[in-house]
Design a protein around this motif. Structure first.
Motif, PDB file in Angstrom:
ATOM      1  N   VAL A 147       0.821  -1.217   0.000  1.00 17.88           N
ATOM      2  CA  VAL A 147       0.000   0.000   0.000  1.00 17.88           C
ATOM      3  C   VAL A 147       0.854   1.265   0.000  1.00 17.88           C
ATOM      4  O   VAL A 147       0.340   2.353  -0.247  1.00 17.88           O
ATOM      5  N   THR A 148       2.152   1.134   0.297  1.00 18.41           N
ATOM      6  CA  THR A 148       3.042   2.298   0.252  1.00 18.41           C
ATOM      7  C   THR A 148       3.917   2.290  -1.007  1.00 18.41           C
ATOM      8  O   THR A 148       4.859   3.055  -1.105  1.00 18.41           O
ATOM      9  N   LYS A 149       3.632   1.397  -1.948  1.00 23.83           N
ATOM     10  CA  LYS A 149       4.318   1.290  -3.238  1.00 23.83           C
ATOM     11  C   LYS A 149       5.773   0.850  -3.130  1.00 23.83           C
ATOM     12  O   LYS A 149       6.609   1.147  -3.975  1.00 23.83           O
ATOM     13  N   MET A 150       6.107   0.152  -2.075  1.00 26.91           N
ATOM     14  CA  MET A 150       7.455  -0.403  -1.988  1.00 26.91           C
ATOM     15  C   MET A 150       7.519  -1.769  -2.659  1.00 26.91           C
ATOM     16  O   MET A 150       8.600  -2.243  -3.019  1.00 26.91           O
ATOM     17  N   LEU A 151       6.361  -2.439  -2.797  1.00 32.74           N
ATOM     18  CA  LEU A 151       6.244  -3.715  -3.499  1.00 32.74           C
ATOM     19  C   LEU A 151       4.967  -3.682  -4.327  1.00 32.74           C
ATOM     20  O   LEU A 151       4.044  -2.895  -4.029  1.00 32.74           O
ATOM     21  N   PRO A 152       4.861  -4.521  -5.368  1.00 33.41           N
ATOM     22  CA  PRO A 152       3.578  -4.624  -6.086  1.00 33.41           C
ATOM     23  C   PRO A 152       2.472  -5.106  -5.145  1.00 33.41           C
ATOM     24  O   PRO A 152       2.733  -5.817  -4.171  1.00 33.41           O
ATOM     25  N   LEU A 153       1.241  -4.730  -5.455  1.00 28.01           N
ATOM     26  CA  LEU A 153       0.108  -5.117  -4.618  1.00 28.01           C
ATOM     27  C   LEU A 153      -0.105  -6.626  -4.636  1.00 28.01           C
ATOM     28  O   LEU A 153       0.132  -7.285  -5.655  1.00 28.01           O
ATOM     29  N   THR A 154      -0.559  -7.181  -3.504  1.00 34.67           N
ATOM     30  CA  THR A 154      -0.766  -8.624  -3.411  1.00 34.67           C
ATOM     31  C   THR A 154      -2.199  -9.003  -3.074  1.00 34.67           C
ATOM     32  O   THR A 154      -2.586 -10.151  -3.226  1.00 34.67           O
ATOM     33  N   GLY A 155      -3.006  -8.063  -2.585  1.00 33.95           N
ATOM     34  CA  GLY A 155      -4.396  -8.372  -2.270  1.00 33.95           C
ATOM     35  C   GLY A 155      -4.588  -9.190  -1.017  1.00 33.95           C
ATOM     36  O   GLY A 155      -5.497 -10.026  -0.955  1.00 33.95           O
ATOM     37  N   LEU A 156      -3.755  -8.975  -0.007  1.00 31.84           N
ATOM     38  CA  LEU A 156      -3.866  -9.731   1.249  1.00 31.84           C
ATOM     39  C   LEU A 156      -4.462  -8.850   2.343  1.00 31.84           C
ATOM     40  O   LEU A 156      -4.258  -7.630   2.345  1.00 31.84           O
ATOM     41  N   PRO A 157      -5.171  -9.441   3.318  1.00 28.88           N
ATOM     42  CA  PRO A 157      -5.685  -8.660   4.445  1.00 28.88           C
ATOM     43  C   PRO A 157      -4.635  -8.493   5.539  1.00 28.88           C
ATOM     44  O   PRO A 157      -3.773  -9.369   5.715  1.00 28.88           O
ATOM     45  N   LEU A 158      -4.701  -7.370   6.250  1.00 29.27           N
ATOM     46  CA  LEU A 158      -3.799  -7.132   7.378  1.00 29.27           C
ATOM     47  C   LEU A 158      -4.333  -7.895   8.591  1.00 29.27           C
ATOM     48  O   LEU A 158      -5.492  -7.722   8.975  1.00 29.27           O
ATOM     49  N   PRO A 159      -3.523  -8.772   9.206  1.00 35.83           N
ATOM     50  CA  PRO A 159      -4.035  -9.613  10.294  1.00 35.83           C
ATOM     51  C   PRO A 159      -4.719  -8.823  11.404  1.00 35.83           C
ATOM     52  O   PRO A 159      -4.199  -7.820  11.872  1.00 35.83           O
ATOM     53  N   TRP A 160      -5.917  -9.303  11.805  1.00 33.64           N
ATOM     54  CA  TRP A 160      -6.741  -8.764  12.893  1.00 33.64           C
ATOM     55  C   TRP A 160      -7.268  -7.361  12.628  1.00 33.64           C
ATOM     56  O   TRP A 160      -7.970  -6.817  13.456  1.00 33.64           O
ATOM     57  N   MET A 161      -6.925  -6.763  11.498  1.00 31.37           N
ATOM     58  CA  MET A 161      -7.297  -5.373  11.274  1.00 31.37           C
ATOM     59  C   MET A 161      -8.208  -5.219  10.063  1.00 31.37           C
ATOM     60  O   MET A 161      -9.207  -4.494  10.129  1.00 31.37           O
ATOM     61  N   SER A 162      -7.878  -5.876   8.963  1.00 30.54           N
ATOM     62  CA  SER A 162      -8.714  -5.782   7.764  1.00 30.54           C
ATOM     63  C   SER A 162      -9.998  -6.567   7.955  1.00 30.54           C
ATOM     64  O   SER A 162     -10.073  -7.503   8.755  1.00 30.54           O
ATOM     65  N   TYR A 163     -11.014  -6.207   7.162  1.00 33.52           N
ATOM     66  CA  TYR A 163     -12.266  -6.960   7.202  1.00 33.52           C
ATOM     67  C   TYR A 163     -12.042  -8.374   6.642  1.00 33.52           C
ATOM     68  O   TYR A 163     -11.389  -8.548   5.632  1.00 33.52           O
ATOM     69  N   GLY A 164     -12.594  -9.366   7.334  1.00 31.16           N
ATOM     70  CA  GLY A 164     -12.505 -10.743   6.838  1.00 31.16           C
ATOM     71  C   GLY A 164     -12.601 -11.748   7.961  1.00 31.16           C
ATOM     72  O   GLY A 164     -11.766 -11.752   8.874  1.00 31.16           O
ATOM     73  N   GLY A 165     -13.636 -12.586   7.920  1.00 31.80           N
ATOM     74  CA  GLY A 165     -13.825 -13.578   8.970  1.00 31.80           C
ATOM     75  C   GLY A 165     -12.833 -14.726   8.889  1.00 31.80           C
ATOM     76  O   GLY A 165     -12.378 -15.236   9.910  1.00 31.80           O
ATOM     77  N   SER A 166     -12.476 -15.143   7.664  1.00 34.76           N
ATOM     78  CA  SER A 166     -11.552 -16.269   7.516  1.00 34.76           C
ATOM     79  C   SER A 166     -10.206 -15.941   8.133  1.00 34.76           C
ATOM     80  O   SER A 166      -9.621 -16.751   8.867  1.00 34.76           O
ATOM     81  N   SER A 167      -9.707 -14.752   7.817  1.00 36.17           N
ATOM     82  CA  SER A 167      -8.419 -14.328   8.357  1.00 36.17           C
ATOM     83  C   SER A 167      -8.481 -14.218   9.885  1.00 36.17           C
ATOM     84  O   SER A 167      -7.545 -14.626  10.592  1.00 36.17           O
ATOM     85  N   MET A 168      -9.610 -13.699  10.386  1.00 35.17           N
ATOM     86  CA  MET A 168      -9.757 -13.533  11.836  1.00 35.17           C
ATOM     87  C   MET A 168      -9.707 -14.887  12.545  1.00 35.17           C
ATOM     88  O   MET A 168      -8.989 -15.065  13.550  1.00 35.17           O
TER      89      MET A 168
END
Length: 412
Positions: A358-379
């Motif tokens: 998200v800061t353009k240091m690497l290409p985007l990967t489409g992953l959720p940030l643990p415990w922070m992004s929306y997503g029940g599976s990751s949680m």
């Protein structure tokens, strides 16, 4: 405090007040639970994760209240899973007895997802039923980590010192290295077939770093570099969306209103936050950035609470990773040491790849940030891992306390 703010704003009738009350009750119940069961493990892990979780819930409520209501349910379920794992899993060492079962379970989940899964945003990573989605690869992380920790604990010396001589290098033979390579190749191959390349990158780095941590052989890190370059080049050639992401990473301003809209808006939001941020609710990233509730939630945080707030969030993740390694160093058995270190590596790699994206240091990967992004599976997946980690920490403290003081250093 959050409940107090809702009370002052006369929002006690809203659904968030009830959700926040349940969330607060589970945190307090957890504290009493630890006292009642004489929890002797790491005292910082769960509070730090709960802080990350609470920040994520606040910003999800600001970005998308409907999704935040769902996320409250997943967060509460995650806390229950954490306590249940800690309570039920009295001896985590038994997990290491099912080494190949974990490996085959990881392959089976990925294979079933590839055959029967649903494709969303180009990746066949989902099962959908009753209007809800679930990503099996989040549970694959748990199974793969258990396989790796068990396998490496059994074969550490053979992998470290080798069994055959090839020139100047002593390498493990095919029988020793075979299961690791077999599971690794098929896991990464199935993820590639699903076009879930971000997760494939996380798993590859997890396998490389956990192998290095277990064996302390720099050779494995050196060998991984050309493998990353070859697989990265293959992904670039085979998949259109990889070429688009690389192009927008190199220069997002060539197509800032098209393919690079997401990353360009993320850069605008982060840079607009400056030192102290625009203030909660005053940023534009929450509306302008596509997928601000998942992949790009950190961009919204950086915009609204600024550089200082963003650094505070990064520091929380650093603390979690450091505590994982502290648990690893204190574990009194090899399986627990490698598993705890592997959990730390996984969380660190995930956070690093997402924040760099998200800061353009690497290409985007489409992953959720643990415990922070929306997503029940990751949680669910990450609270499962946290529960196992708490079990290792608690058992290690209990075991070390039983060892005579003069011999504790040797045991560690």
């Amino acid at each position: 405090m959050g409940l107090g703010v809702l009370k002052l704003d006369d929002m006690t009738e809203s659904g968030f007040f009830l959700q926040g009350a349940v969330f607060s009750f589970l945190i307090l119940a957890g504290a009493l639970f630890e006292i009642f069961f004489c929890y002797q493990g790491d005292p910082y892990l769960l509070p730090v994760v709960q802080t990350i979780l609470a920040i994520g819930l606040v910003f999800l409520t600001r970005i998308n209240p409907a999704l935040a209501a769902d996320q409250f349910i997943w967060a509460n379920l995650g806390l229950i899973i954490y306590y249940a794992v800690f309570l039920i899993l009295r001896d985590y060492r038994k997990l290491g007895e099912y080494q190949y079962l974990w490996g085959m379970l990881a392959l089976l989940m990925l294979l079933l997802t590839l055959i029967f899964g649903t494709t969303i945003n180009g990746a066949t990573s989902w099962f959908r039923f009753a209007g809800m989605g679930f990503q099996p690869e989040e549970l694959v992380k748990v199974a793969l980590l258990l396989f790796l920790a068990s396998y490496l604990s059994d074969n550490k010396e053979l992998l470290r010192f080798g069994t055959i001589q090839v020139g100047k290098f002593s390498l493990p033979d095919a029988k020793t290295m075979g299961p690791f390579v077999f599971i690794g190749v098929f896991v990464l191959g199935l993820l590639g077939a699903q076009k879930s390349l971000g997760t494939a990158l996380v798993f590859f780095l997890l396998m490389v770093f956990i192998l290095y941590v277990a064996t302390e052989r720099l050779l494995y890190l050196v060998v991984s570099v050309p493998l990353v370059m070859v697989t990265g080049a293959a992904g670039y050639i085979l998949f259109d969306h990889v070429r688009v992401r690389v192009a927008t990473w190199i220069n997002p301003w060539l197509d800032a209103s098209g393919g690079a809209y997401q990353i360009s808006q993320s850069i605008f939001a982060i840079s607009g936050g400056r030192l102290l941020g625009t203030g909660l609710g005053n940023g534009i990233g929450a509306y302008q950035i596509p997928n601000a509730d998942t992949d790009f939630i950190f961009s919204v945080i950086a915009e609204e609470i600024g550089f200082i707030g963003a650094m505070a969030v990064i520091s929380l993740f650093i603390i979690v990773v450091m505590r994982c390694f502290c648990v690893s160093t204190r574990a009194v058995d090899r399986f627990g040491q490698i598993l705890a270190a592997g959990i730390g590596i996984l969380i660190g790699v995930e956070a690093l790849i997402i924040l760099a994206g998200v800061t353009k240091m690497l290409p985007l990967t489409g992953l959720p940030l643990p415990w922070m992004s929306y997503g029940g599976s990751s949680m669910v997946g990450h609270f499962l891992l946290l529960g196992i980690l708490a079990g290792i920490s608690h058992s290690s403290a209990f075991s070390v306390s039983q060892i005579p003081i003069g011999k504790q250093a040797d045991a560690l």
